[in-house]
Design a protein around this motif. Structure first.
Motif, mmCIF file in Angstrom:
data_model
loop_
_atom_site.group_PDB
_atom_site.id
_atom_site.type_symbol
_atom_site.label_atom_id
_atom_site.label_comp_id
_atom_site.label_asym_id
_atom_site.label_seq_id
_atom_site.Cartn_x
_atom_site.Cartn_y
_atom_site.Cartn_z
ATOM 1 N N LYS A 146 -73.029 45.390 -13.291
ATOM 2 C CA LYS A 146 -71.901 45.928 -12.271
ATOM 3 C C LYS A 146 -71.775 45.107 -11.253
ATOM 4 O O LYS A 146 -71.188 45.247 -10.265
ATOM 5 N N THR B 146 -77.034 54.963 -11.787
ATOM 6 C CA THR B 146 -77.361 55.351 -12.801
ATOM 7 C C THR B 146 -77.859 56.755 -12.823
ATOM 8 O O THR B 146 -77.376 57.872 -13.715
ATOM 9 N N THR C 165 -70.306 65.515 -14.292
ATOM 10 C CA THR C 165 -69.616 64.755 -13.958
ATOM 11 C C THR C 165 -68.189 64.639 -14.663
ATOM 12 O O THR C 165 -67.225 64.376 -13.913
ATOM 13 N N GLY D 91 -66.400 50.583 -7.787
ATOM 14 C CA GLY D 91 -67.599 50.912 -7.577
ATOM 15 C C GLY D 91 -68.481 49.715 -7.975
ATOM 16 O O GLY D 91 -68.333 49.181 -8.596
ATOM 17 N N GLY D 92 -69.962 50.266 -7.451
ATOM 18 C CA GLY D 92 -70.933 49.373 -7.950
ATOM 19 C C GLY D 92 -71.453 48.277 -6.727
ATOM 20 O O GLY D 92 -72.508 47.896 -6.737
ATOM 21 N N TYR E 61 -71.691 53.470 -15.299
ATOM 22 C CA TYR E 61 -70.364 53.599 -14.601
ATOM 23 C C TYR E 61 -69.423 53.400 -15.709
ATOM 24 O O TYR E 61 -68.409 54.196 -15.794
ATOM 25 N N GLY F 254 -72.349 55.349 -6.356
ATOM 26 C CA GLY F 254 -72.926 55.877 -7.496
ATOM 27 C C GLY F 254 -74.150 55.257 -7.852
ATOM 28 O O GLY F 254 -74.219 54.096 -7.302
ATOM 29 N N TYR G 249 -67.090 60.058 -3.565
ATOM 30 C CA TYR G 249 -65.959 59.821 -4.303
ATOM 31 C C TYR G 249 -64.671 60.462 -3.058
ATOM 32 O O TYR G 249 -65.029 61.424 -2.703
ATOM 33 N N PRO H 69 -72.722 58.882 -13.043
ATOM 34 C CA PRO H 69 -72.991 58.101 -11.771
ATOM 35 C C PRO H 69 -72.580 58.393 -10.512
ATOM 36 O O PRO H 69 -72.943 57.685 -9.572
ATOM 37 N N LEU H 70 -71.881 59.376 -10.274
ATOM 38 C CA LEU H 70 -71.216 59.809 -9.091
ATOM 39 C C LEU H 70 -71.918 60.409 -7.862
ATOM 40 O O LEU H 70 -72.723 61.460 -7.921
ATOM 41 N N HIS I 270 -73.847 50.760 -19.313
ATOM 42 C CA HIS I 270 -74.266 51.131 -17.967
ATOM 43 C C HIS I 270 -73.448 52.269 -17.599
ATOM 44 O O HIS I 270 -72.281 52.707 -18.293
#
Length: 539
Positions: free
Chosen positions: A530, A350, A201, A324-325, A227, A348, A358, A354-355, A225
């Motif tokens: 999130k 967990t 990551t 994100g989220g 992210y 993303g 993108y 988390p990706l 979290h």
């Protein structure tokens, strides 16, 4: 693949006196302080027999000391178990116990509501805020913690020097983090992530949004979290970016004040924050200038002015707003594009550290959530037009769920692809478009697939709607709505709102997904960290 801990080691060597971690308006720590803390933790672990691979939980509010604690665990090859401070104390106890954590770093008010007897493997609880020992099972642990600074001074009588610092880089396949999900299904699972997943990551992030030592960032997402942990803290901090923590969820005034003073190079956030800025500031300002925008050339001038205002509000140094989220409201997204605001929406979870998707803001396609970070496929006979499950494969993915082989097996296909549980399509250029969650999709009596998120995006643009959620009631589409109403609104107008919202939304919806009923809620929806609505509570 370069190990992120080796990147941190290099930063410590070259930027010993640079600020690494700060509480906004509070204390700060340099990379030299961080290295000293990591070494003191190592000496404590050795003195107490806390071995490599042992689990250590952190359940505390965001702070520079939270981050110092994490590095003390992670850089010493103990497994970090970040737990949300918003979890109920009973849940904290259960997850601490489930993870087999031998130590717990927490806050005194959280610990006061917990019972050590519920955690038989736990040897001690330590306050993140001031490093005081809250509780211990044996005196040896308490004594070793109290004497960790003495042990450090004995080993380094002249103080630790940059050249003394060396972090491991040969453990890519070892477990580094157990992160308990707190998603919309309500059943937390311990996601196991390796040092290799985090390194992957970090490597991807460096290739697509690199950092420079001395830059700054404001941390406002939960550190428990992934992210917030990976993108807002670990990735920038290992490269020499000073991370400023806001602690508890800030008011809009405090947040913007911090942005203007810290002047972050990047803003990592959730769509809800940007949507509120759009609804509360940008949209009203643009509506006042509707007549002016009819004059040739004025629309571009007005949108450019709005962009300059937003950039200035966030400190003037932001290279990109990364969201994100959740999906971004289409109306806000369209406006941001017209403003040429540098923003992108990623994808993303967990389990992907988390990706998953993108794209840099200049290549970002509205409505999408970027292109695959590694390999992504759509489980559909026509992936470009017919939604199917989004499945992924790559070095950043989880190795499974801790002590849950059934969930691990169910999350992977027979040929090794991870099942995200999300439905989507992917265009010919590789842009991913999410249609919804498999579990939340509604199949109506005519055989049409109805994706609640698409209906919600329409309802969210209706007047007075602050939040909304689509539910299936015996085959009928019902929308739960929480409104932001003027205090002086009369009772008759309030009573007419459900029908008004339904009629307004149905004008933009296809026949098969038209709304049957709108129900008004008295309180905001309960959300995950999130800011996704906990759908399982509103069936």
């Amino acid at each position: 693949m370069k190990h992120y801990l080796k990147t941190l080691e290099n930063t410590v060597h070259n930027h010993w006196n640079l600020k690494a971690l700060c509480d906004y308006g509070g204390e700060s720590f340099t990379y030299g302080n961080l290295a000293t803390h990591v070494e003191q933790m190592r000496l404590f672990f050795e003195a107490t027999g806390v071995k490599k691979g042992d689990k250590i939980a952190i359940c505390a509010r965001n702070s520079a000391r939270w981050a110092m604690t994490f590095w003390g665990i992670n850089a010493n090859e103990r497994v970090a178990v970040p737990l949300l401070a918003d979890f109920h104390p009973d849940s904290v106890s259960k997850l601490t116990n489930h993870s087999d954590s031998v130590l717990l770093f927490t806050n005194d008010d959280i610990w006061a509501k917990m019972n050590p007897e519920d955690m038989p493997n736990l040897r001690a609880a330590i306050d993140v805020k001031d490093n005081s020992m809250l509780w211990h099972r044996d005196d040896a642990v308490a004594q070793a913690w109290e004497k960790r600074e003495d042990a450090f001074n004995e080993k380094y009588p002249s103080g630790m020097m940059p050249g003394d610092v060396s972090y491991p880089g040969d453990n890519l396949y070892d477990l580094a983090i157990i992160n308990y999900t707190s998603g919309t299904t309500g059943n937390p699972k311990g996601v196991m992530l390796t040092y290799g997943a985090m390194s992957d990551t970090d490597e991807f992030a460096n290739a697509h949004f690199p950092n420079t030592p001395g830059e700054t960032i404001v941390s406002m997402l939960p550190m428990a979290h992934m992210y917030g942990l990976a993108i807002e803290f670990i990735h920038p901090n290992v490269d020499g970016v000073t991370v400023y923590f806001l602690g508890k969820t800030p008011s809009p005034t405090t947040l913007l004040k911090a942005m203007q003073e810290v002047r972050p190079y990047m803003v990592i956030t959730v769509p809800l924050v940007m949507e509120k800025i759009y609804a509360g500031s940008i949209k009203p300002a643009l509506e006042k200038r509707k007549k002016l925008m009819r004059i040739p050339g004025m629309k571009r001038v007005i949108y450019s002015a709005a962009r300059r205002t937003i950039m200035k509000v966030f400190g003037g140094q932001v290279q990109c707003f990364i969201m994100g989220g959740a999906a971004l409201n289409p109306e806000a997204e369209k406006c941001f594009k017209k403003m040429k605001l540098p923003f992108t929406v990623g994808y993303g979870m967990t389990e992907a550290c988390p990706l998953l998707g993108y794209a840099w803001w200049k290549e970002f396609v509205p409505g999408s959530c970027g292109k695959p970070v590694h390999e992504v496929r759509i489980d559909s006979e026509d992936p470009q037009h017919k939604a199917g499950e989004i499945q992924a494969r790559g070095a950043n993915l989880t190795i499974g769920y801790y002590k849950n082989p059934e969930a691990t097996a169910a999350s992977f296909t027979d040929d090794g692809w991870f099942r995200t549980g999300d439905l989507g399509i992917m265009d010919k250029n590789g842009n991913i478009f999410i249609r919804g969650r498999i579990k939340s999709m509604i199949l109506n009596s005519s055989g049409h697939n109805i994706y609640p998120e698409e209906v919600e995006a329409v309802v969210a643009n209706c007047q007075y709607v602050d939040e909304c959620l689509v539910v299936d009631r015996k085959g009928k589409i019902v929308v739960l709505v929480y409104t932001d109403l003027p205090k002086d609104m009369d009772d008759e107008t309030r009573a007419a709102l459900p029908a008004q919202i339904r009629n307004e939304a149905n004008q933009s919806l296809p026949g098969y997904s038209k709304i049957s009923q709108v129900e008004m809620l008295d309180a905001p929806f309960e959300k995950t960290p999130k800011m996704s609505i906990k759908r399982f509570l509103y069936k």
